[in-house]
Design an enzyme around this catalytic site. Structure first.
Site, mmCIF file in Angstrom:
data_model
loop_
_atom_site.group_PDB
_atom_site.id
_atom_site.type_symbol
_atom_site.label_atom_id
_atom_site.label_comp_id
_atom_site.label_asym_id
_atom_site.label_seq_id
_atom_site.Cartn_x
_atom_site.Cartn_y
_atom_site.Cartn_z
ATOM 1 N N GLU A 156 0.766 -1.339 0.072
ATOM 2 C CA GLU A 156 -0.119 -0.215 -0.044
ATOM 3 C C GLU A 156 0.841 1.220 0.038
ATOM 4 O OE1 GLU A 156 -4.004 -0.867 2.153
ATOM 5 O OE2 GLU A 156 -2.547 -1.801 3.706
ATOM 6 N N GLU A 260 -5.172 -9.045 -0.265
ATOM 7 C CA GLU A 260 -5.971 -8.590 0.946
ATOM 8 C C GLU A 260 -7.047 -7.945 0.529
ATOM 9 O OE1 GLU A 260 -5.436 -5.041 3.979
ATOM 10 O OE2 GLU A 260 -3.478 -6.323 3.738
#
Length: 329
Positions: A156, A260
């Site tokens: 991220e 995820e």
């Protein structure tokens, strides 16, 4: 959004002559062959290449304490009717390599994925070598265990909520740190690692360029997608993940995996679960997904929504999902 190199059967002493003939072929980089040949002379490094794009899809989960403890995985398997073959977990910068967890996962037929989070040191300092002793120790421990494992470093990175994100560093420093860590692993012969570059999905409707963050095909084995179904985002797989996959395909053809994901509880969850399975099933270059089964920011746990769980269990029964990673050749 934070809401067979060698098969297991070949992990035996080999003569120098055998190594000279059968030294590992390169995986993600040409540099891997040299690193493997320089590795411990007693055994070949596990060949992860067959695991990079298997015939079936990975069926993964992330749960607290797994895979160091397998009880959460056992409970999850009972709940969804199928045993996960991909177990994701989180580790802080400075943590040691969890050989016990990786071995536990492997012995259950699963591959482990560590999200390695550099919260205590800047990417610039990592790239400049301030943690080289730590990285080398971690890499040597990974090589010594010699089982396949996936590393997703500083995921991220394109968001503003992580210490290594866009408000704290630059894409250039991110790439420098990634390549520096990768090269240390290569130098110690830890080519049993699958490297997953894992951006958060591009926000729907935006046109964010992820390419400055990409370390390059020689440093990446998988593109790991991170994205969640919410009440306000698109409710289709293509609507949620499509902008990112389209963007990444401009510069990389590496296999993709949803590392995820989850869906908010409520009346939409069952349809979101269906969208997830349908989207992954339909995409030949997306090799699976891992469900984030935590109560964080929202309650992503499957157990809190009976309709969503029932749909998940029904779709998980598809033989396309799940396989014993130890049998992949």
């Amino acid at each position: 959004m934070r809401l067979a190199r060698a098969t297991a059967a070949m992990l035996v002493p080999l003569t120098a002559a055998t190594l000279a003939v059968t030294a590992c072929a390169p995986g993600s980089t040409a540099h891997r062959a040299d690193a493997s040949a320089a590795a411990a002379p007693q055994e070949l490094t596990y060949d992860v290449r067959p695991l990079l794009k298997p015939a079936k899809k990975y069926f993964g989960v992330s749960r607290a304490e797994a895979p160091h403890s397998m009880k959460p995985v056992d409970d999850y398997a009972k709940m969804v009717g199928k045993r996960p073959n991909l177990i994701a977990y989180y580790a802080a910068w400075g943590d040691g390599f969890d050989a016990t967890g990786v071995r536990n996962a492997w012995n259950s037929g699963a591959l482990s994925v560590v999200s390695w989070e550099p919260q205590s040191l800047s990417l610039t300092k990592i790239a400049d070598g301030k943690s080289d002793d730590y990285i080398e120790k971690y890499a040597k421990a990974t090589r010594r265990l010699n089982l396949p494992t996936v590393i997703s470093f500083a995921d991220e990175m394109n968001g503003d909520w992580e210490k290594w994100g866009i408000t704290e560093t630059t894409p250039r420093e991110y790439v420098r740190a990634w390549r520096h860590i990768h090269d240390i692993f290569e130098d110690v012969g830890a080519t049993n690692v699958i490297w997953a570059w894992s951006p958060n999905i591009i926000e729907p409707g935006s046109h964010t360029d992820l390419s400055p963050f990409y370390p390059g095909d020689n440093y990446v084995d998988w593109v790991g997608l991170i994205g969640y179904f919410t009440d306000w985002d698109p409710h289709t797989f293509d609507g949620l993940f499509g902008p990112t996959t389209t963007e990444v395909r401009r510069y990389s053809k590496k296999p993709m995996i949803v590392l995820e994901t989850g869906a908010m509880p409520g009346q939409r969850r069952a349809s979101h679960v269906r969208a997830l399975f349908d989207g992954v099933s339909a995409a030949p270059d997306i090799i699976g997904f891992a469900w984030f089964d935590y109560n964080k920011r929202s309650d992503w746990r499957l157990s809190v929504n009976p309709d969503g769980l029932a749909e998940f269990r029904r779709l998980a029964a598809d033989r396309l999902y799940g396989f014993d990673v130890r049998g992949v050749r």
